[in-house]
Design a protein around this motif. Structure first.
Motif, PDB file in Angstrom:
ATOM      1  N   ILE A  71     -58.997 -37.453 -55.203  1.00 17.23           N
ATOM      2  CA  ILE A  71     -58.535 -38.346 -54.141  1.00 17.23           C
ATOM      3  C   ILE A  71     -57.886 -37.537 -53.030  1.00 17.23           C
ATOM      4  CG2 ILE A  71     -56.908 -40.198 -53.573  1.00 17.23           C
ATOM      5  CD1 ILE A  71     -59.349 -41.224 -55.054  1.00 17.23           C
ATOM      6  N   GLY A  72     -57.119 -36.510 -53.379  1.00 15.26           N
ATOM      7  CA  GLY A  72     -56.498 -35.641 -52.381  1.00 15.26           C
ATOM      8  C   GLY A  72     -57.536 -34.923 -51.524  1.00 15.26           C
ATOM      9  N   GLU A  73     -58.607 -34.448 -52.172  1.00 15.47           N
ATOM     10  CA  GLU A  73     -59.680 -33.790 -51.426  1.00 15.47           C
ATOM     11  C   GLU A  73     -60.365 -34.780 -50.491  1.00 15.47           C
ATOM     12  OE1 GLU A  73     -62.016 -32.216 -54.595  1.00 15.47           O
ATOM     13  OE2 GLU A  73     -60.645 -30.549 -54.949  1.00 15.47           O
ATOM     14  N   LEU A  74     -60.546 -36.007 -50.950  1.00 15.04           N
ATOM     15  CA  LEU A  74     -61.160 -37.035 -50.114  1.00 15.04           C
ATOM     16  C   LEU A  74     -60.242 -37.386 -48.939  1.00 15.04           C
ATOM     17  CD1 LEU A  74     -63.714 -38.763 -49.959  1.00 15.04           C
ATOM     18  CD2 LEU A  74     -62.527 -40.491 -51.302  1.00 15.04           C
ATOM     19  N   ALA A  75     -58.943 -37.470 -49.185  1.00 16.25           N
ATOM     20  CA  ALA A  75     -57.986 -37.758 -48.113  1.00 16.25           C
ATOM     21  C   ALA A  75     -57.981 -36.645 -47.070  1.00 16.25           C
ATOM     22  CB  ALA A  75     -56.585 -37.960 -48.696  1.00 16.25           C
ATOM     23  N   ALA A  76     -58.168 -35.411 -47.510  1.00 22.67           N
ATOM     24  CA  ALA A  76     -58.214 -34.289 -46.573  1.00 22.67           C
ATOM     25  C   ALA A  76     -59.454 -34.346 -45.687  1.00 22.67           C
ATOM     26  CB  ALA A  76     -58.172 -32.969 -47.339  1.00 22.67           C
ATOM     27  N   MET A  77     -60.469 -35.071 -46.112  1.00 27.68           N
ATOM     28  CA  MET A  77     -61.711 -35.174 -45.345  1.00 27.68           C
ATOM     29  C   MET A  77     -61.701 -36.309 -44.328  1.00 27.68           C
ATOM     30  SD  MET A  77     -64.850 -34.487 -47.955  1.00 27.68           S
ATOM     31  CE  MET A  77     -66.015 -34.810 -46.635  1.00 27.68           C
ATOM     32  N   VAL A  78     -60.600 -37.033 -44.183  1.00 22.17           N
ATOM     33  CA  VAL A  78     -60.564 -38.193 -43.279  1.00 22.17           C
ATOM     34  C   VAL A  78     -61.053 -37.856 -41.869  1.00 22.17           C
ATOM     35  CG1 VAL A  78     -59.007 -39.812 -42.123  1.00 22.17           C
ATOM     36  CG2 VAL A  78     -58.944 -39.577 -44.603  1.00 22.17           C
ATOM     37  N   PRO A  79     -60.626 -36.748 -41.247  1.00 22.77           N
ATOM     38  CA  PRO A  79     -61.151 -36.459 -39.905  1.00 22.77           C
ATOM     39  C   PRO A  79     -62.679 -36.309 -39.883  1.00 22.77           C
ATOM     40  CG  PRO A  79     -59.220 -35.116 -40.353  1.00 22.77           C
ATOM     41  CD  PRO A  79     -59.579 -35.789 -41.641  1.00 22.77           C
ATOM     42  N   GLN A  80     -63.233 -35.650 -40.908  1.00 24.47           N
ATOM     43  CA  GLN A  80     -64.685 -35.502 -40.974  1.00 24.47           C
ATOM     44  C   GLN A  80     -65.362 -36.839 -41.238  1.00 24.47           C
ATOM     45  OE1 GLN A  80     -62.613 -33.517 -42.794  1.00 24.47           O
ATOM     46  NE2 GLN A  80     -62.982 -31.444 -42.066  1.00 24.47           N
ATOM     47  N   LEU A  81     -64.737 -37.685 -42.056  1.00 16.71           N
ATOM     48  CA  LEU A  81     -65.315 -38.995 -42.355  1.00 16.71           C
ATOM     49  C   LEU A  81     -65.414 -39.846 -41.095  1.00 16.71           C
ATOM     50  CD1 LEU A  81     -63.531 -39.855 -45.727  1.00 16.71           C
ATOM     51  CD2 LEU A  81     -65.929 -39.235 -45.406  1.00 16.71           C
ATOM     52  N   LYS A  82     -64.388 -39.758 -40.238  1.00 18.64           N
ATOM     53  CA  LYS A  82     -64.424 -40.532 -38.996  1.00 18.64           C
ATOM     54  C   LYS A  82     -65.603 -40.095 -38.118  1.00 18.64           C
ATOM     55  CE  LYS A  82     -59.807 -40.175 -38.124  1.00 18.64           C
ATOM     56  NZ  LYS A  82     -58.573 -40.369 -37.340  1.00 18.64           N
TER      57      LYS A  82
END
Length: 157
Positions: A71-82
């Motif tokens: 979940i932490g790794e996924l949260a770190a990807m938020v800018p890329q996800l946007k």
């Protein structure tokens, strides 16, 4: 073309994670069965009954730690996800929406107007029904579980 290949590999890995790991419970432990505990009950046939695979406190703690890390790794990807939310491929847009749903369910969704705006747009205006469904589910998860404020310093790291 190396950049495109690396991007496709990362998208495949992200799609695998979203598709094969439930938001509320990580995958079970893989490996040999845990050793039988001495306090285990002996059945009528004389066979020692062990705990179910993955039921020990150690296994539960390991699963929780692995889930928190993912979940932490996924949260770190938020800018890329946007950024990926505007991809031309419907599967990528649906995966992005599912990622925000997972983050919301885990209590780690960012309190970001851009995320809400992006999900609202996908849920209402996307031409693909699967994307609209995934975005609607992510919005429902955000409404139910809320979002957390993310500081600028945390996003930079």
């Amino acid at each position: 073309m190396a950049v495109r290949h690396e991007e496709d590999a990362r998208l495949r890995a992200l799609a695998f994670w979203v598709g094969h790991h439930q938001a509320h419970e990580p995958a079970p432990r893989i490996g040999p069965a845990p050793a039988v505990r001495s306090r285990a009950a002996v059945t009528a046939v004389g066979v020692v009954a062990s705990e179910a695979l993955g039921a020990s406190p150690e296994d539960r703690a390991a699963r929780a730690a692995a889930r928190d890390q993912r979940i932490g790794e996924l949260a770190a990807m938020v800018p890329q996800l946007k950024v990926m939310a505007s991809d031309s491929r419907p599967a990528v847009r649906a995966t992005v929406a599912r990622c925000f749903g997972i983050l919301a369910t885990a209590g780690r969704a960012p309190a970001d107007r851009e995320v809400w705006r992006m999900l609202l747009g996908l849920a209402k205006y996307d031409e693909d029904a699967a994307v609209r469904t995934a975005a609607d589910a992510a919005l429902a998860a955000l409404e139910r579980h809320g979002a957390v404020a993310v500081t600028v310093a945390a996003q930079a790291s």
